[in-house]
Enzyme design. Structure first.
Site, PDB file in Angstrom:
ATOM      1  N   HIS A   1     -41.633 -20.782  15.780  1.00  0.00           N
ATOM      2  CA  HIS A   1     -42.318 -19.563  15.123  1.00  0.00           C
ATOM      3  C   HIS A   1     -42.716 -18.671  16.175  1.00  0.00           C
ATOM      4  O   HIS A   1     -42.947 -18.904  17.315  1.00  0.00           O
ATOM      5  CB  HIS A   1     -43.449 -19.800  14.202  1.00  0.00           C
ATOM      6  CG  HIS A   1     -44.950 -20.228  14.849  1.00  0.00           C
ATOM      7  ND1 HIS A   1     -45.081 -21.825  15.670  1.00  0.00           N
ATOM      8  CD2 HIS A   1     -45.834 -19.679  15.410  1.00  0.00           C
ATOM      9  CE1 HIS A   1     -46.044 -21.654  16.105  1.00  0.00           C
ATOM     10  NE2 HIS A   1     -46.470 -20.656  16.185  1.00  0.00           N
TER      11      HIS A   1
ATOM     12  N   ASP B   1     -45.789 -15.600  16.600  1.00  0.00           N
ATOM     13  CA  ASP B   1     -47.151 -15.576  15.759  1.00  0.00           C
ATOM     14  C   ASP B   1     -47.157 -14.264  15.010  1.00  0.00           C
ATOM     15  O   ASP B   1     -46.846 -13.306  15.265  1.00  0.00           O
ATOM     16  CB  ASP B   1     -48.080 -15.329  16.966  1.00  0.00           C
ATOM     17  CG  ASP B   1     -48.089 -16.707  17.677  1.00  0.00           C
ATOM     18  OD1 ASP B   1     -48.081 -17.691  17.296  1.00  0.00           O
ATOM     19  OD2 ASP B   1     -48.547 -16.538  18.975  1.00  0.00           O
TER      20      ASP B   1
HETATM   21  C1  SIN Z   1     -50.095 -24.716  20.894  1.00  0.00           C
HETATM   22  O1  SIN Z   1     -51.073 -25.260  20.429  1.00  0.00           O
HETATM   23  O2  SIN Z   1     -49.411 -25.130  21.948  1.00  0.00           O
HETATM   24  C2  SIN Z   1     -49.576 -23.364  20.217  1.00  0.00           C
HETATM   25  C3  SIN Z   1     -50.352 -23.053  19.005  1.00  0.00           C
HETATM   26  C4  SIN Z   1     -49.626 -21.808  18.565  1.00  0.00           C
HETATM   27  O3  SIN Z   1     -48.632 -21.864  17.689  1.00  0.00           O
HETATM   28  O4  SIN Z   1     -50.114 -20.791  18.919  1.00  0.00           O
END
Ligand code: SIN
Length: 289
Positions: free
Chosen positions: A109, A111
């Site tokens: 994804h 963000d």
């Molecule tokens: C992560 O925890 O490595 C990424 C988390 C996110 O999707 O921001």
């Protein structure tokens, strides 16, 4: 910047070491808990544009210094659906306790693309990491676009897709069960959604990239969800080819800063029985075009 801050800033010499030809670079020689001189900030911004995601090691950040570093690159966006660190609405905790089954971000994804103006990027700081597992993967969406067949590029040109947070907020209780990073209960049934171009032109580099993602893209304009899914699923499979990836192995004190306009990411849930705690700050972007 005020005169005092300008005087206190540090002129560093970022040593940028690429991780793969698809993106990602580690940067040494910068203590980001210190205010950085404009020339250093310009070099870090350029590294972000060149590599899509930049990584730093052995940083010692507190919430205030994390926020100060983020503000150099833009305004901070408060996450509308997840909770925040007590006393710091700008910081989202990303925590998986040893007893949790699920993490967050375990789908490819970008963000918060359900927002009208999705973020420029996020800055994730590792406070506690498992001794193995919990890596984050990043995939280069300009490269994914460049490697599409021409006919597919023509088909997607000028088309838009609807992005929605319903993947998260339509099933809040189910998603919060077995997971320490909690969705806000007051978001239940309050959908946030926005239309975005499927092929996005980066506002700083001018590069075209794919701008769809598994959890948030719902349907293509003029097609139902069912009609859209075969096309979207083709794009998801294509854009996450290992050749477009870099993968980051966290250590305590590591920090990743990714360009949400240029990469998608995936948080690997492969550290069951271990604790991982991160702090995330997200920076305001521009309307995709
Ligand atoms: C992560 O925890 O490595 C990424 C988390 C996110 O999707 O921001």
């Amino acid at each position: 910047m005020s005169g005092n801050l300008a005087l206190a800033s540090v002129e560093s010499k970022p040593d940028v070491r690429p991780l793969t030809s698809s993106g990602g670079a580690e940067i040494f020689g910068v203590d980001i808990s210190q205010p950085q001189a404009p020339t250093t900030v310009a070099q870090l911004r350029q590294a972000l544009l060149d590599h899509g995601v930049i990584f730093f090691r052995e940083q010692k950040l507190e919430p205030e210094s994390h926020k100060a570093f983020a503000r150099v690159f833009g305004e901070i966006v408060v996450n509308p659906v997840y909770g925040n660190v007590e006393g710091h609405p700008e910081i989202m905790p990303v925590v998986k306790e040893a007893g949790d089954k699920y993490n967050i971000g375990d789908t490819w994804h970008s963000d918060m693309t359900y927002m009208e103006v999705p973020p420029l990027g996020s800055i994730l700081y590792a406070r506690d990491v498992p001794e193995y597992g919990g890596d984050t993967l990043f995939a280069n969406m300009a490269m994914a676009y460049d490697n599409l067949p021409d006919t597919m590029k023509q088909m997607l040109e000028g088309r838009r897709a609807l992005h929605s947070d319903r993947f998260l907020t339509a099933r809040i209780d189910e998603r919060n069960a077995g997971r320490s990073t909690q969705l806000r209960a007051d978001r239940a049934g309050k959908e946030i959604s926005a239309w975005h171009p499927i092929v996005r032109t980066h506002d700083e580099t001018g590069r075209k990239s794919l701008f769809v993602n598994f959890p948030f893209t719902w349907n293509i304009e003029g097609l139902s969800r069912e009609e859209s899914l075969p096309i979207l699923n083709f794009l998801y499979e294509h854009m996450t080819m290992p050749e477009f990836h870099c993968r980051f192995r966290w250590r305590k004190g590591s920090l990743a800063f990714w360009d949400n306009r240029a990469v998608v990411h995936y948080a690997c849930n492969d550290y069951h029985g271990k604790r991982r705690e991160m702090h995330r700050i997200t920076i305001a972007g521009t309307r995709p075009r």
